[in-house]
Every structure is written in C-alpha cells, then in structure tokens.
Design a protein around this motif. Structure first.
Motif, PDB file in Angstrom:
ATOM      1  N   GLN A  10      46.088 -94.802  -6.082  1.00  0.00           N
ATOM      2  CA  GLN A  10      44.883 -94.845  -6.931  1.00  0.00           C
ATOM      3  C   GLN A  10      45.224 -94.871  -8.418  1.00  0.00           C
ATOM      4  O   GLN A  10      44.554 -95.542  -9.202  1.00  0.00           O
ATOM      5  CB  GLN A  10      43.994 -93.636  -6.639  1.00  0.00           C
ATOM      6  CG  GLN A  10      43.391 -93.630  -5.249  1.00  0.00           C
ATOM      7  CD  GLN A  10      42.199 -94.562  -5.144  1.00  0.00           C
ATOM      8  OE1 GLN A  10      41.603 -94.956  -6.138  1.00  0.00           O
ATOM      9  NE2 GLN A  10      41.855 -94.937  -3.918  1.00  0.00           N
ATOM     10  N   ASP A  11      46.251 -94.104  -8.806  1.00  0.00           N
ATOM     11  CA  ASP A  11      46.601 -94.055 -10.239  1.00  0.00           C
ATOM     12  C   ASP A  11      47.106 -95.409 -10.716  1.00  0.00           C
ATOM     13  O   ASP A  11      46.740 -95.894 -11.789  1.00  0.00           O
ATOM     14  CB  ASP A  11      47.684 -93.000 -10.496  1.00  0.00           C
ATOM     15  CG  ASP A  11      47.124 -91.599 -10.300  1.00  0.00           C
ATOM     16  OD1 ASP A  11      45.887 -91.443 -10.452  1.00  0.00           O
ATOM     17  OD2 ASP A  11      47.903 -90.688  -9.964  1.00  0.00           O
ATOM     18  N   LYS A  12      47.933 -96.013  -9.882  1.00  0.00           N
ATOM     19  CA  LYS A  12      48.477 -97.332 -10.226  1.00  0.00           C
ATOM     20  C   LYS A  12      47.327 -98.354 -10.351  1.00  0.00           C
ATOM     21  O   LYS A  12      47.288 -99.150 -11.304  1.00  0.00           O
ATOM     22  CB  LYS A  12      49.461 -97.746  -9.122  1.00  0.00           C
ATOM     23  CG  LYS A  12      50.176 -99.053  -9.380  1.00  0.00           C
ATOM     24  CD  LYS A  12      51.259 -99.290  -8.311  1.00  0.00           C
ATOM     25  CE  LYS A  12      51.667-100.747  -8.272  1.00  0.00           C
ATOM     26  NZ  LYS A  12      52.590-101.049  -7.153  1.00  0.00           N
ATOM     27  N   LYS A  46      44.226 -97.771 -11.057  1.00  0.00           N
ATOM     28  CA  LYS A  46      43.397 -97.453 -12.230  1.00  0.00           C
ATOM     29  C   LYS A  46      44.056 -97.972 -13.513  1.00  0.00           C
ATOM     30  O   LYS A  46      43.399 -98.551 -14.380  1.00  0.00           O
ATOM     31  CB  LYS A  46      43.216 -95.933 -12.296  1.00  0.00           C
ATOM     32  CG  LYS A  46      42.272 -95.450 -13.370  1.00  0.00           C
ATOM     33  CD  LYS A  46      41.728 -94.069 -13.014  1.00  0.00           C
ATOM     34  CE  LYS A  46      40.832 -93.527 -14.103  1.00  0.00           C
ATOM     35  NZ  LYS A  46      41.566 -92.668 -15.054  1.00  0.00           N
ATOM     36  N   LYS A  47      45.366 -97.799 -13.598  1.00  0.00           N
ATOM     37  CA  LYS A  47      46.101 -98.283 -14.789  1.00  0.00           C
ATOM     38  C   LYS A  47      45.967 -99.799 -14.925  1.00  0.00           C
ATOM     39  O   LYS A  47      45.827-100.333 -16.023  1.00  0.00           O
ATOM     40  CB  LYS A  47      47.572 -97.885 -14.701  1.00  0.00           C
ATOM     41  CG  LYS A  47      47.778 -96.403 -14.909  1.00  0.00           C
ATOM     42  CD  LYS A  47      49.145 -96.082 -15.522  1.00  0.00           C
ATOM     43  CE  LYS A  47      49.311 -94.567 -15.670  1.00  0.00           C
ATOM     44  NZ  LYS A  47      49.569 -93.898 -14.347  1.00  0.00           N
TER      45      LYS A  47
END
Ligand code: GDP
Ligand code: MN
Length: 349
Positions: free
Chosen positions: A104-106, A108-109
């Motif tokens: 998810q973080d990847k 979002k970035k």
C-alpha cells in the motif's frame, strides 16, 4: 432460406423504426456498461444513440455494473430507454480492491508522484480499480455468465451512423473474438513495465501465443519493445468465452501479480489489446469501419461519402482520426493486407 447479413437501401424496411424487422438469427449477446449512479444522464445519452441507431430493431439486453448499489433513478431511467431487458449488478469487493500482495505504501507513493507530474488519473485509486476490473473481472460477473458476446458502452459516447446489420452476428459468423473502431498510442508513463511483464508471460506460457498473431501491430522490433499501439477499449464488441479462457485469465493473473495496475496505472485498453494481439490469430480481430463513433476526444467517421449518406451519418469526415499520425489503424491495415478506403491520404495530418 438464406437470411441476408445486412439490409440494403432498397429493402422496404430500410427506413423503418419498427422493432423486429431486423433480419437474421439473434445472437447470445448483451450490452455492458460499468457506471456510477452519478453517470446516469451521460449514460442515458449513450443509450439513446445506441437504441436509435441500432438496438431499437434488435432489442438486445443491457447489463449495468457498479461497485455500489444502483439507485432507483439510475434503474428507472436506463430501463425506460433500453428496448431489451436490463440487469443491474453490484461488483464483489474482491473485484474492486487491492489484492493482498500489493504494498500500500509503495502504491500511495506512486499516486503522489504521478499527481505531481500531472499524469491523467495518476492520483486516482478508483480509476485503478476500474482499469483492473475491466481487465480481469467484468466478463466473469454472475450477470455476464450466460452470454457469449458483449458490446461495451460508456457514458457520453456518440454513434453517428445507422447500423443496418447485427455486429454480434458479424463476430459470430466471421469467427471474430475482438473488435475495435479506434486505435492509438498509449501514454507511455502509465505502462512503463507492462511490456516486461508481457515478455515474462510469453516466456512462461508459450502455449498461449497464437501462431498467426499480431505482434507486428504491438512491436516494431520483433517483440523487444512495445510501440504503445492499442485498440481503444471504451468501444468493444467481443467474445466473452475468449476472455474467460485459460489463455486470457492466465495473462490477467500474471499481470495482476506483477502489480502494475497499482504501482503504475495500467489501462484495460493496452491489456486487452496486447492479449488480443498475441493470443488471437489475425483473422479473429475485426475493424468495424461502418460503426461511426465518438468518445472524447476522438472520432471514427467512415471514409466514403456514399457510405455516410446511406447510413444517415451526422459526423464530420474531417474529424475522422483513422489516418492521422497518432492513430495505429494504418498499421493494422498494413499488417493485415487491407486496402485503405479511397481518400484516406487526404486525411493524414
Ligand atoms: P476514461 O474514458 O478513461 O476517461 O474513463 P471514464 O471516466 O469514462 O471511466 C471508464 C468507465 O468506467 C465508464 O463507463 C465509467 O462510468 C466507469 N467508471 C469509472 N470510474 C468508476 C467508479 O469509480 N465506479 C463505477 N461504478 N464506474 C466507474
Ligand atoms: Mn470514458
């Protein structure tokens, strides 16, 4: 007795608005639209045109799909416009969400970065769910399972000419699996690693690659790189059994695991097009010249004045995109040894 595929201008029913005058057997087919409740008036315009130009004589069904429940207004308006039966489906959450393997973080970035670089829909989560759904799931929704052919319709499209034959029957009798009216180059920033994933798939699954494929439409160097050509998938008439085949679903699962629907912004148009180009034989992909179509910002208006007057077209032939330099349709014609219509040179720009 042989039933003609299309009416001719001499046929007494040519100008008839009566339902049931269409010649020929009915196909097992449906229109399909993915839409939000807020799209109701834009899809109403599309339906009106599809009905006036074609379906009032054929009365095919229409399946509507949504990630949320359809409201009463949407159902009432669309049912009143469609001459066939209407069906409304809510999409299961696993077909409209992040698979568990996505970081998810990847993701979002990537969206933040694409937003900064002003890439169209680059910051949108819902657009990515939409592209993944259209790539991998619409054809296996419960409401779609009983049909063999589909015709995809989006909000705010236009049909500019009468259609005097059944495109589903053209597909069926010609052994066609996929079709298009417009083609163009994809925005490269949204699919940076799509071809790498495709090459991995080709290596893992040589059994799915068609002998007489259209690799030449997709690549200028024998498959090393993708030239970004794709069929524009907001219009599609296709065979659902092909999309439900092991070949296509293996391709989708492989792409889905690579994550590019979320780590990039892979569109369903290049995904469908690459699949059709590699896994179908050339003869199974059809160009519908006489279906005149608009989806912002491109128009397909048939070349040839006689065709346009006979079919009562209301498009401006100068707006036809087919032979302009950003279209891939010329390439499709050349690959398939097709003769370009008279006057095409005057439209190159
Ligand atoms: P574009 O043609 O690429 O600019 O994208 P659209 O906005 O036309 O979306 C493609 C199709 O998906 C259309 O039929 C939309 O109505 C539908 N669509 C897009 N986003 C959503 C969404 O979040 N929910 C639902 N239910 N449909 C959507
Ligand atoms: Mn659209």
């Amino acid at each position: 007795k042989e039933v003609p595929l299309a009416l001719t201008p001499n046929d007494p029913n040519w100008d008839s608005d009566l339902v049931g005058v269409a010649p020929g057997p009915r196909m097992n087919a449906t229109f399909v639209t993915l839409a939000r409740n807020s799209d109701v008036w834009d899809i109403a315009r599309s339906i009106r045109q599809v009905e006036d130009r074609f379906n009032k004589r054929y009365n095919y069904d229409w399946v509507f799909l949504n990630d949320k429940p359809f409201d009463e207004t949407f159902k009432t308006v669309t049912t009143s416009l469609v001459s066939g039966k209407t069906h409304y489906g809510e999409i299961a959450s696993e077909h409209w969400s992040f698979p568990e393997w996505i970081d998810q973080d990847k993701a979002k970035k990537v969206r933040e970065d694409m937003a900064e670089r002003k890439i169209i829909y680059g910051d949108s989560v819902s657009y990515r769910h939409m592209c993944r759904f259209e790539s991998g799931f619409f054809f296996r929704q419960p409401l779609m399972m009983n049909y063999e052919y589909y015709w995809r319709v989006e909000p705010s499209i236009e049909l500019y000419c009468d259609i005097h034959y059944d495109p589903f029957r053209v597909m069926h009798e010609g052994g066609k699996k996929y079709s298009f009216v417009l083609s163009l180059y994809e925005y490269a920033e949204t699919i940076k690693t799509l071809w790498d994933s495709t090459k991995k798939f080709m290596k893992n699954h040589p059994e799915h690659i068609a002998k007489d494929n259209s690799l030449g439409f997709l690549s200028d160097d024998g498959g090393e790189t993708y030239n970004n050509c794709h069929f524009w998938s907001n219009f599609e008439v296709g065979n659902l059994n092909w999309l439900r085949s092991k070949a296509y679903t293996d391709f989708f699962e492989s792409l889905d695991h690579d994550g590019g629907f979320f780590y990039e912004r892979w569109g369903d148009a290049p995904v469908h097009s690459i699949a059709a180009g590699l896994m179908l034989n050339k003869s199974e992909i059809h160009f519908f010249n006489d279906i005149a179509y608009y989806h912002v910002p491109f128009t397909h208006c048939p070349t040839g004045e006689k065709t346009r007057t006979q079919l009562r077209c209301h498009c401006n032939p100068k707006e036809n995109f087919d032979w302009k330099h950003y279209s891939c349709t010329s390439r499709f014609f050349e690959l398939n040894g097709m003769t370009k219509p008279e006057g095409w040179e005057d439209q190159v720009q």
